[in-house]
Design a protein around this motif. Sequence first.
Motif, mmCIF file in Angstrom:
data_model
loop_
_atom_site.group_PDB
_atom_site.id
_atom_site.type_symbol
_atom_site.label_atom_id
_atom_site.label_comp_id
_atom_site.label_asym_id
_atom_site.label_seq_id
_atom_site.Cartn_x
_atom_site.Cartn_y
_atom_site.Cartn_z
ATOM 1 N N LEU A 110 -2.746 2.250 5.267
ATOM 2 C CA LEU A 110 -1.339 2.630 5.326
ATOM 3 C C LEU A 110 -0.485 1.694 4.480
ATOM 4 C CD1 LEU A 110 0.310 4.839 6.652
ATOM 5 C CD2 LEU A 110 0.705 3.322 8.583
ATOM 6 N N LEU A 111 -0.714 0.392 4.616
ATOM 7 C CA LEU A 111 0.028 -0.586 3.827
ATOM 8 C C LEU A 111 -0.273 -0.423 2.338
ATOM 9 C CD1 LEU A 111 1.781 -3.069 3.443
ATOM 10 C CD2 LEU A 111 -0.210 -4.489 4.013
ATOM 11 N N GLY B 148 2.235 8.143 -1.659
ATOM 12 C CA GLY B 148 1.204 7.141 -1.387
ATOM 13 C C GLY B 148 1.043 6.864 0.087
ATOM 14 N N VAL B 149 2.159 6.677 0.795
ATOM 15 C CA VAL B 149 2.065 6.351 2.218
ATOM 16 C C VAL B 149 1.593 7.566 3.024
ATOM 17 C CG1 VAL B 149 4.443 6.912 2.894
ATOM 18 C CG2 VAL B 149 3.218 5.095 4.073
ATOM 19 N N VAL C 21 6.979 3.575 6.905
ATOM 20 C CA VAL C 21 6.666 5.002 7.000
ATOM 21 C C VAL C 21 7.887 5.720 7.562
ATOM 22 C CG1 VAL C 21 5.105 6.748 7.913
ATOM 23 C CG2 VAL C 21 4.260 4.440 7.482
ATOM 24 N N PRO C 22 8.585 6.514 6.768
ATOM 25 C CA PRO C 22 9.742 7.247 7.292
ATOM 26 C C PRO C 22 9.359 8.107 8.487
ATOM 27 C CG PRO C 22 9.662 7.370 4.898
ATOM 28 C CD PRO C 22 8.370 6.735 5.342
ATOM 29 N N LEU C 23 10.208 8.084 9.513
ATOM 30 C CA LEU C 23 9.887 8.826 10.739
ATOM 31 C C LEU C 23 9.781 10.327 10.508
ATOM 32 C CD1 LEU C 23 11.893 7.075 13.597
ATOM 33 C CD2 LEU C 23 9.428 7.048 13.183
ATOM 34 N N ARG C 24 10.452 10.842 9.483
ATOM 35 C CA ARG C 24 10.353 12.280 9.223
ATOM 36 C C ARG C 24 8.908 12.685 8.905
ATOM 37 N NH1 ARG C 24 9.752 12.705 3.899
ATOM 38 N NH2 ARG C 24 10.546 11.023 2.568
ATOM 39 N N GLY D 133 -2.527 11.325 -2.774
ATOM 40 C CA GLY D 133 -1.167 11.487 -3.274
ATOM 41 C C GLY D 133 -1.114 11.567 -4.784
ATOM 42 N N MET D 134 -1.944 10.783 -5.466
ATOM 43 C CA MET D 134 -1.986 10.813 -6.927
ATOM 44 C C MET D 134 -2.474 12.168 -7.429
ATOM 45 S SD MET D 134 -3.553 6.976 -7.500
ATOM 46 C CE MET D 134 -3.605 6.996 -9.297
ATOM 47 N N ILE D 135 -3.465 12.739 -6.759
ATOM 48 C CA ILE D 135 -3.989 14.040 -7.167
ATOM 49 C C ILE D 135 -2.939 15.127 -6.960
ATOM 50 C CG2 ILE D 135 -5.679 15.826 -6.558
ATOM 51 C CD1 ILE D 135 -7.703 13.566 -6.134
#
Length: 479
Positions: A65-66, A395-396, A258-261, A123-125
């Motif tokens: 995650l980090l 990414g996150v 990490v945004p809560l949304r 995420g990159m893909i």
Amino acid sequence: MSAEADLRRRWLAVAVLAAAQVMIILDQNIVTVALPAIREDLGFSQSQLVWTVNAYVIPFGGLLLLAGRLGDLISRKKVFLAGLALFTIASAAVGFADTQALLLGARFVQGVGGAVASAGLLGMIVMLLPEPDQQAKGIGAFGFASAGGGALGSVIGGVLTEAVGWEAIFFINLPIGLAVALLAWRLLENDRGIGLAAGADILGAVLVTGGIMLAVYTLIEIEHHGWNSPSTLGTGLAAAALLAGFLLRQAKAAAPLVPLRILLSRTVAGANLAQALMVGAAFGFMYFTVLYLQQVLDFAPMAAGLAFLPAPLVIAAVSMWVAPRLLARFAPRALAITGLAIMVVGFVLFAQMRADGSYLVDVLPGMITTPLGFGLTMPALMTLGMAGSKPEDAGVTSGLFNTAQQVGGAVGLAVLSTAVSSRTASLLDGGAAQAEALAGGFRVGYGIAAGFVALALVIAVTVMRSRAESAEPAPVPVA
């Protein structure tokens, strides 16, 4: 550069990223078949030997995650290459290890490098392939890399250990890692993150990394200490406190890690939870099937590895060719439901295995059916798990999906191993022969694994929504 040439470059970049994922995920399972040889060469006891696996899994699961967020903040390309370099160097150190301490230390560093390199790959893909049909194919390739890499580990590990030696399973990462790094350097565009000031939540990073690593440690030690031991309860409560603190921090931080949304999205949360349950069952499939082949059917390491070959072949065919075509026509939720139902059937077939069984009757049907379901489900869950991901959060979000995979695997294997060990011991105490006791224990494990997947199926039906059904926006590509 023409549009056709640019698309070709993007697909080559996806292939390189998928190859990196295969190499990294493969290292979680490749060592399993080689454990007896490592124990003999370095003098590990049976209880110490498990740390050859755990020393990799704990940092890998804890840092995903980090690492994913660092890619968003700094540069996904730079973070990926840094992690890949660390992973490759640590692989060489493991291969040269001549003491227990050196091997375990190098495995820990290898896990750190693996987490840093792989956290943002999905995420990159997604960002590389903006068109839905292309994105479905790219996610299918990554799905094979994630699932097929684990299955290939048993095959390659058995062949290399018996033909060359256990050191070869780590040295093979050197040429692969170097080739992937050189190609990635040329094919991936230089990107700039949104800056550390936009999300450098140091306290949140410490809380979630410590909480996940402690949770994974607790789960993998349950088999040795039991569920109700002071050690398990103490570390489990500490992990829960750290993770609760992380959630509170994300609710209050001006720039959360990490945004809560993301965490509160039904689609994302459902996909991550379903994946954790499915992967927990899949870890049991790979672990117990290897043991059944070697300890009950008396397969040699190479034969046991080759016996797994149908699994990656089926996963490759389904996730790379069948699933993308189905995703172009049907909602990902529908595909996930279908795949999970097929997986339940596969585990039920495995749960019929006998002490006097055979590979063709007791193993091969489940070896085809379970990967078939997995190959359909994983790309669909990846699509849903990245739903609504914004460029600055790709990414996150990818790291969150990979974290759920690792924690789910640790939880599943802890629960299944405890159940299998308990049932095997009970049958041995009752006078059963060794082979019958082992087969009886494995049957219980596969039955519980079927329950895991059935629960994931319920979640897919009741919680998840397809992207078309939700109001969440599709991913926005970043050039």
